[in-house]
Write an enzyme that holds these catalytic residues in place. Structure first.
Site, PDB file in Angstrom:
ATOM      1  N   LYS A 116      -1.575  -5.372  -4.709  1.00  0.00           N
ATOM      2  CA  LYS A 116      -2.578  -4.478  -4.317  1.00  0.00           C
ATOM      3  C   LYS A 116      -2.616  -3.286  -5.447  1.00  0.00           C
ATOM      4  CE  LYS A 116      -1.890  -5.206   0.455  1.00  0.00           C
ATOM      5  NZ  LYS A 116      -1.702  -4.219   1.649  1.00  0.00           N
ATOM      6  N   HIS A 235      -0.282  -1.724  12.864  1.00  0.00           N
ATOM      7  CA  HIS A 235      -1.228  -2.280  11.735  1.00  0.00           C
ATOM      8  C   HIS A 235      -1.589  -3.732  11.683  1.00  0.00           C
ATOM      9  CE1 HIS A 235      -0.016   1.726  10.045  1.00  0.00           C
ATOM     10  NE2 HIS A 235       1.105   1.407   9.954  1.00  0.00           N
ATOM     11  N   ARG A 292      -8.737 -15.717   1.922  1.00  0.00           N
ATOM     12  CA  ARG A 292      -8.498 -16.858   2.897  1.00  0.00           C
ATOM     13  C   ARG A 292      -9.549 -16.705   3.880  1.00  0.00           C
ATOM     14  NH1 ARG A 292      -6.172 -13.856   6.541  1.00  0.00           N
ATOM     15  NH2 ARG A 292      -4.735 -12.382   5.815  1.00  0.00           N
TER      16      ARG A 292
HETATM   17  P1  ADP Z   1      -1.356  -5.361   5.033  1.00  0.00           P
HETATM   18  O1  ADP Z   1      -1.806  -6.159   3.941  1.00  0.00           O
HETATM   19  O2  ADP Z   1      -0.112  -5.039   5.197  1.00  0.00           O
HETATM   20  O3  ADP Z   1      -2.062  -5.823   6.333  1.00  0.00           O
HETATM   21  P2  ADP Z   1      -3.261  -3.248   4.878  1.00  0.00           P
HETATM   22  O4  ADP Z   1      -3.437  -2.255   3.600  1.00  0.00           O
HETATM   23  O5  ADP Z   1      -4.507  -4.380   4.921  1.00  0.00           O
HETATM   24  O6  ADP Z   1      -1.872  -3.955   4.785  1.00  0.00           O
HETATM   25  O7  ADP Z   1      -3.241  -2.323   6.031  1.00  0.00           O
HETATM   26  C1  ADP Z   1      -3.188  -2.555   7.306  1.00  0.00           C
HETATM   27  C2  ADP Z   1      -3.538  -1.612   8.136  1.00  0.00           C
HETATM   28  O8  ADP Z   1      -2.629  -0.415   7.927  1.00  0.00           O
HETATM   29  C3  ADP Z   1      -5.207  -0.979   8.248  1.00  0.00           C
HETATM   30  O9  ADP Z   1      -5.953  -1.486   8.936  1.00  0.00           O
HETATM   31  C4  ADP Z   1      -4.712   0.515   8.711  1.00  0.00           C
HETATM   32  O10 ADP Z   1      -4.800   0.538  10.092  1.00  0.00           O
HETATM   33  C5  ADP Z   1      -3.422   0.775   8.448  1.00  0.00           C
HETATM   34  N1  ADP Z   1      -3.532   1.528   6.893  1.00  0.00           N
HETATM   35  C6  ADP Z   1      -3.339   0.903   5.670  1.00  0.00           C
HETATM   36  N2  ADP Z   1      -3.797   1.991   4.606  1.00  0.00           N
HETATM   37  C7  ADP Z   1      -3.917   3.192   5.370  1.00  0.00           C
HETATM   38  C8  ADP Z   1      -4.040   4.351   4.942  1.00  0.00           C
HETATM   39  N3  ADP Z   1      -4.025   4.779   3.509  1.00  0.00           N
HETATM   40  N4  ADP Z   1      -4.507   5.278   5.605  1.00  0.00           N
HETATM   41  C9  ADP Z   1      -4.332   5.041   7.022  1.00  0.00           C
HETATM   42  N5  ADP Z   1      -4.043   3.935   7.675  1.00  0.00           N
HETATM   43  C10 ADP Z   1      -4.034   2.682   6.714  1.00  0.00           C
END
Ligand code: ADP
Length: 508
Positions: A116, A235, A292
């Site tokens: 990331k 999440h 994916r």
């Molecule tokens: P993962 O790869 O574990 O799924 P993501 O980065 O895609 O993690 O984030 C998953 C979810 O977590 C997002 O859809 C959101 O709801 C929350 N989230 C992630 N980063 C943030 C952030 N910086 N601020 C607020 N919510 C966040």
């Protein structure tokens, strides 16, 4: 085009990919663990081979065995689905070095976007807006502290190798920083075998809006519009839809262009998703990429008419994109409810058992992607996502009404499911107005709970009748009693329903 494809997955997504292959005249090879011997994907595939015992590390994650089966069955390509080995750089390399084609992006893109911090750096350098935070990993408390001071609290500590919402910690006060750093890092280590962490500004009540892209091997990249995925628990997405209630044509164009830039910056090929967070002023920020097929890809298929699974196979086979950007049209509105084998009345605890009766909804605008049938076992070994119910309508209101209707028709007994939860969601006025964000479930459902009692009772009663009818029909092999002209007393059905033991479990 390929003559034979191995699907390195199980459940609904294996079934989905088998269907795409069949429509393309491609033979399919399924793999299965010991407890999946009778699974739907095994039954639908042309060939199926065992790959090991139930625990995923010994079967669906067993790279050696899977590649051996692919070679032995003379498959030319491997489709990984999602989860398991889908975003595993090592697996992509091994598939390629075995002389097989991986139906997905090149190994290098999987590696870059799976990290990331590296992905954030790449996006920033190409002008794609990213969530404020670090583009390097955090190695000390001092570094974390100065980052927190720079971007302002609250912050979110995240795992560099993250996925599935794991390894995240919100820090609201400086005093919490030290323990949060330690907790996030150790959770990241145990979940991803990678303790590295980084920091992002924690956005308050954002929306999660993502863009589906398709990229061929000739440098052509298009986007298929957005999916709104703000309805989440811990999440993790629960309901997705397209279009997003907040995205208009201008915003779709801007997000689409950012996603195409992101894809080009990472030399991306095949289907992929660029995820963004959207703030209350409709500013969007790159969150991460998923290299994916996404769980929620069917909502995009329903509004664009493009079969993303087939496009993936075509692209991997070296064909040019079938569509140009200006040809993409979006029609109506589609919603997906993820049906989990979890008990919403009991903290969403996973539920296991044999599905002893099963009726799928159908009718106008409905699609069900599942691996379910009567007699199939839902175990604790795998993801609790057992089905995806989709509704399409000419607009969002019609999609919601259809979803409500389909949810009330959907009957799965033997395991608890999240169907009643989705019904409540579809009836929620704020959801209906599209006023949603990533904390919607926490906020609305805590508030709704007391007043939901009556609605839940009605639902229980309706489902009790339905369930009693099913049982009655099974026992007597006759027509359902309520539909028979001889049925003078509805009361009997209610009595049968009331006597049914284990009904609560079935309902929830
Ligand atoms: P993962 O790869 O574990 O799924 P993501 O980065 O895609 O993690 O984030 C998953 C979810 O977590 C997002 O859809 C959101 O709801 C929350 N989230 C992630 N980063 C943030 C952030 N910086 N601020 C607020 N919510 C966040």
């Amino acid at each position: 085009m390929f003559k034979k494809v191995l699907i390195a997955n199980r459940g609904e997504i294996a079934v989905r990919i088998i269907r795409a292959c069949k429509e393309m005249g491609i033979k399919t090879v399924a793999i299965f663990s010991d407890i999946d011997r009778k699974a739907l994907h095994v039954r639908l595939a042309d060939e199926a081979y065992p790959v090991g015992p139930a625990p995923a590390p010994q079967s669906y994650l067993n790279m050696d065995k899977i590649i051996e089966v692919a070679k032995g069955s003379k498959a030319e390509a491997v489709h990984p689905g999602y989860g398991f080995l889908a975003e595993n750089y090592e697996f992509v390399k091994r598939v390629e070095s075995a002389g097989l084609i991986f139906i997905g992006p090149p190994a290098e893109a999987v590696k870059l976007l799976g990290d990331k911090v590296a992905a954030r750096k790449t996006m920033k350098n190409s002008g794609v807006p990213i969530v404020p935070g670090t583009e390097v990993e955090i190695k000390s408390e001092d570094q974390a502290l100065s980052t927190a001071e720079e971007i302002g609290l609250p912050i979110l500590i995240k795992a560099v190798g993250g996925g599935g919402g794991k390894g995240m910690r919100i820090v609201k006060e400086k005093a919490e920083l030290k323990s949060a750093l330690r907790a996030a890092s150790s959770e990241a280590e145990s979940a991803f075998a990678d303790p590295r962490i980084y920091i992002e500004k924690y956005l308050q009540k954002p929306r999660h809006v993502e863009i589906q892209i398709l990229a061929d091997k000739f440098g052509n990249v298009i986007h298929l519009g957005e999916r709104e995925c703000s309805i989440q628990r811990r999440h993790q997405k629960v309901i997705e839809e397209s279009p997003s209630p907040v995205v208009d044509e201008k915003m779709r164009k801007a997000m689409g262009e950012a996603a195409i830039t992101a894809a080009k910056a990472s030399s991306y090929v095949n289907a992929g998703t660029i995820e963004f967070l959207v703030d209350s002023d409709r500013n969007f920020y790159f969150l991460e990429s998923n290299t994916r097929l996404q769980v929620e890809h069917p909502v995009t298929e329903m509004v664009t008419g493009i079969d993303i699974a087939k496009e993936q196979i075509r692209i991997a086979g070296g064909m040019k994109l079938n569509h140009r950007q200006e040809e993409i049209e979006w029609r109506g509105s589609a919603i997906e409810c993820r049906i989990y084998a979890e008990d919403p009345e009991n903290s969403f605890l996973p539920s296991t058992g044999v599905v002893h009766s099963y009726w799928e909804p159908s009718g106008p605008g409905i699609r069900v992607d599942s691996g379910l049938y009567e007699g199939v076992e839902v175990s604790l070994y795998y993801d609790p996502l057992i089905a995806k119910l989709l509704a399409w309508g000419k607009d969002r209101d019609e999609a919601i009404q259809r979803m409500k209707r389909a949810l009330s028709e959907y009957h799965i007994s033997g395991v608890a499911t999240t169907i009643p939860f989705h019904l409540r969601m579809m009836k929620n006025p704020n959801f209906q107005r599209g006023e949603i964000h990533t904390h919607f479930i926490e906020e609305e459902f805590e508030r709704e709970k007391p007043s939901e009692a009556k609605e839940k009772d009605e639902l229980l009663q309706a489902m009790a009748v339905f369930s009693a009818l099913l049982d009655y029909r099974e026992k007597t092999k006759s027509k359902p009693v309520l539909f028979s002209s001889k049925n003078k007393s509805k009361e009997n059905v209610w009595k049968i329903a009331g006597r049914k033991m284990g009904l609560r479990r079935l309902m929830m």
